[in-house]
Design a protein around this motif. Structure first.
Motif, PDB file in Angstrom:
ATOM      1  N   ARG A 286     -39.546  76.266  -7.370  1.00 45.57           N
ATOM      2  CA  ARG A 286     -40.163  75.670  -6.180  1.00 45.57           C
ATOM      3  C   ARG A 286     -41.552  76.248  -5.938  1.00 45.57           C
TER       4      ARG A 286
ATOM      5  N   ASN B 166     -36.253  67.116 -10.884  1.00 43.80           N
ATOM      6  CA  ASN B 166     -36.222  66.034  -9.905  1.00 43.80           C
ATOM      7  C   ASN B 166     -34.902  65.261  -9.974  1.00 43.80           C
TER       8      ASN B 166
ATOM      9  N   SER C 257     -37.911  67.872  -4.539  1.00 42.38           N
ATOM     10  CA  SER C 257     -37.771  66.588  -3.837  1.00 42.38           C
ATOM     11  C   SER C 257     -38.652  65.524  -4.485  1.00 42.38           C
ATOM     12  N   ASP C 258     -38.338  64.260  -4.223  1.00 46.09           N
ATOM     13  CA  ASP C 258     -39.113  63.145  -4.779  1.00 46.09           C
ATOM     14  C   ASP C 258     -40.573  63.218  -4.342  1.00 46.09           C
ATOM     15  N   THR C 259     -40.800  63.570  -3.092  1.00 48.73           N
ATOM     16  CA  THR C 259     -42.171  63.613  -2.557  1.00 48.73           C
ATOM     17  C   THR C 259     -43.013  64.652  -3.298  1.00 48.73           C
TER      18      THR C 259
ATOM     19  N   TRP D  39     -42.351  66.072  -6.247  1.00 48.36           N
ATOM     20  CA  TRP D  39     -42.429  65.701  -7.666  1.00 48.36           C
ATOM     21  C   TRP D  39     -43.544  64.682  -7.905  1.00 48.36           C
TER      22      TRP D  39
END
Length: 547
Positions: free
Chosen positions: A192, A239, A274-276, A278
């Protein structure tokens, strides 16, 4: 009437997979082949055993290399194996080995397939069986790949897990082979941090430097490099996706075999990123990929050859820019520590040396040595002194390995006795035997390497005339070839260049291997790309000199 017995070389090989899955034990192969030789009145010259080694190539198979060397010296009349695929997995490799043996009038025989190459039908059978064996191997490989593709499409991971994850027993599936992928919290923190730093504008080197200063390590326990950071940022596994078939035919093509359409599927594991986050990182990465790379003025002859005096890493091209009082921008070119440039100041320092200074010193030293026989003769005498004394430590190391092998055998007998008398349970016995066997295989491979090194003849004195001839050819090409060919030549025959702590060139280690004649073939006055192509190599032992 007394007749000379046929001398037979027995070759046995078992890979870790073979022994685990199919029971091709070394002892069983050797016992079968010894009895065959005894039955037919043949004398066993020597047993060559490669344990725990794959048959896909000759590399790392020291006993096979020794066998071929002894074959060249006509030390036996026949080679026998339990099955032909013990000698080689690929048909072309098998045929090449057999051709080498035939050139020495040595017959190749397979016990299980019952053919030998001394007859036309035997040769035909070998070619057919070799082709069938390779087809079988390729079919197995294709089936394995198909299974891995299906696993990927179902969201299941193949191969090693990246930083941040580990495999545990799957509670929803009682099968021993079924594993669930879970997050490792302490490693997920690092992942992270990498994504967040990059998303906030930090570069690859800056991230690597910060992680290394904080004492973080990669999955394999190494410091972080820019390459490791980039791999993590580009890995969709974080992801929640599974990527497969990123590279095709990796064993041959490596990164050149990049697949244009890899499989990417939703994984069964939990995502760390998270998708955002990534998507933001991928957008920044793609944007930066279009930025032109920095172009260095000048031609760097010695990049990768000079070693950092502090950490031993290869020195790479570097540049600094500064303004003069008149406002003119000046570029200064250097060789700097590669570890510092990719991993940051926590790993090493720049330890830069000016490009021109380093190259002038190397070229001038080469010129001095190449032009003075007296200095070259002193170097050769020093090498010969080292060669004549180097067998003692090798022999001492070999004796130590043999002693460890005996201890491993003793431990095996001890646990067998305990198991037979019911003093240990089966699971403990199996685990200990597997550990001992793994150690035994490593020791056996090291023993083979040392025995081969001692038998290669590299400890015999080298001829001054031979070295002078090599150096003369080196000098001719070095002084007449264009930059690219001079750089290629230096990288072929300079093993390493060491610097001292004062950032001065200390030693230049030259290494001429057995194919050196292919590059020193009386070059013409004007060296062209065509004339620089290698000749048919002449067999010659490796020669190393330090100047």
């Amino acid at each position: 009437m007394i007749t000379n017995k046929t001398k037979v070389a027995i070759y046995a090989r078992v890979s870790t997979e073979d022994q685990a899955e199919q029971g091709y034990s070394i002892d069983a192969q050797l016992d079968t082949l010894r009895k065959y030789c005894e039955l037919y009145g043949k004398e066993v010259y020597k047993e060559y055993v490669d344990a725990g080694v794959s048959g896909k190539s000759i590399e790392g198979r020291y006993e096979l290399q020794r066998l071929l060397k002894d074959a060249g010296n006509r030390k036996f009349h026949e080679v026998i194996v339990w099955k032909f695929n013990r000698m080689a997995r690929k048909n072309v490799d098998l045929l090449n080995i057999v051709e080498q043996l035939e050139a020495c009038n040595i017959t190749f025989r397979s016990f299980s397939e019952n053919f030998d190459t001394s007859t036309s039908m035997g040769k035909f059978a070998l070619q057919m069986m070799g082709a069938v064996g390779e087809l079988e191997r390729n079919t197995i490989v294709d089936n394995v790949k198909m299974g891995m593709k299906q696993r990927a499409k179902k969201g299941e991971h193949n191969g090693k897990l990246p930083l941040g994850y580990r495999a545990v027993a799957d509670p929803s599936n009682l099968s021993k082979r079924s594993k669930a992928v879970v997050i490792v919290p302490e490693e997920a923190i690092i992942v992270r941090k990498i994504f967040e730093l990059y998303a906030s504008g930090s570069g690859l080197k800056s991230i690597a430097n910060e992680l290394n200063h904080s004492g973080y390590m990669t999955k394999t326990g190494n410091t972080f490099s820019t390459t490791a950071i980039k791999e993590i940022l580009n890995n969709p596994f974080y992801n929640g996706k599974v990527r497969y078939n990123r590279y095709e035919n990796w064993s041959n093509k490596r990164r050149r075999g990049k697949c244009a359409d890899p499989i990417i599927a939703d994984g069964k594991h939990e995502a760390i990123i998270s998708d955002t986050l990534w998507e933001k990182v991928q957008f920044l990465s793609q944007k930066k990929s279009f930025t032109p790379s920095r172009i260095f003025d000048g031609e760097f002859l010695l990049s990768g050859l000079i070693r950092c005096p502090k950490c031993g890493a290869a020195m790479v091209a570097s540049r600094t820019r500064s303004k003069t009082k008149t406002g003119e921008i000046v570029n200064r070119l250097y060789y700097s520590c590669g570890a510092f440039r990719s991993k940051g100041s926590s790993v090493c320092s720049a330890n830069s040396i000016r490009k021109q200074e380093a190259e002038d010193e190397v070229m001038n030293r080469l010129a001095r040595i190449l032009s003075k026989d007296r200095i070259l003769k002193a170097i050769v005498d020093k090498i010969n002194h080292k060669l004549t004394t180097r067998t003692l430590p090798l022999q001492a190391e070999l004796e130590h390995i043999r002693s460890q092998l005996e201890q491993a055998e003793s431990r095996k007998r001890k646990y067998l006795d305990l198991f037979e008398h019911g003093n240990v349970d089966k699971s403990f016995f199996t685990g200990r035997m597997q550990e001992i066997q793994a150690d035994f295989i490593k020791l056996q491979a090291e023993k083979s390497r040392l025995e081969m090194e001692l038998s290669e003849g590299n400890t015999s004195p080298i001829s001054f005339e031979q070295v002078r001839e090599l150096i003369h050819g080196f000098n001719q090409v070095l002084t007449t070839a264009p930059f690219e060919q001079r750089k290629t030549l230096l990288h072929l025959f300079i093993k390493r260049i060491t610097m001292n702590t004062s950032k001065k060139i200390e030693t230049i280690e030259l290494c001429f291997d057995e194919n050196v004649d292919s590059y020193f073939s009386s070059p013409p006055v004007a060296v062209t790309a065509e004339s620089f192509q290698p000749r048919q190599p002449v067999k010659r032992e490796k020669i190393e000199i330090a100047i």
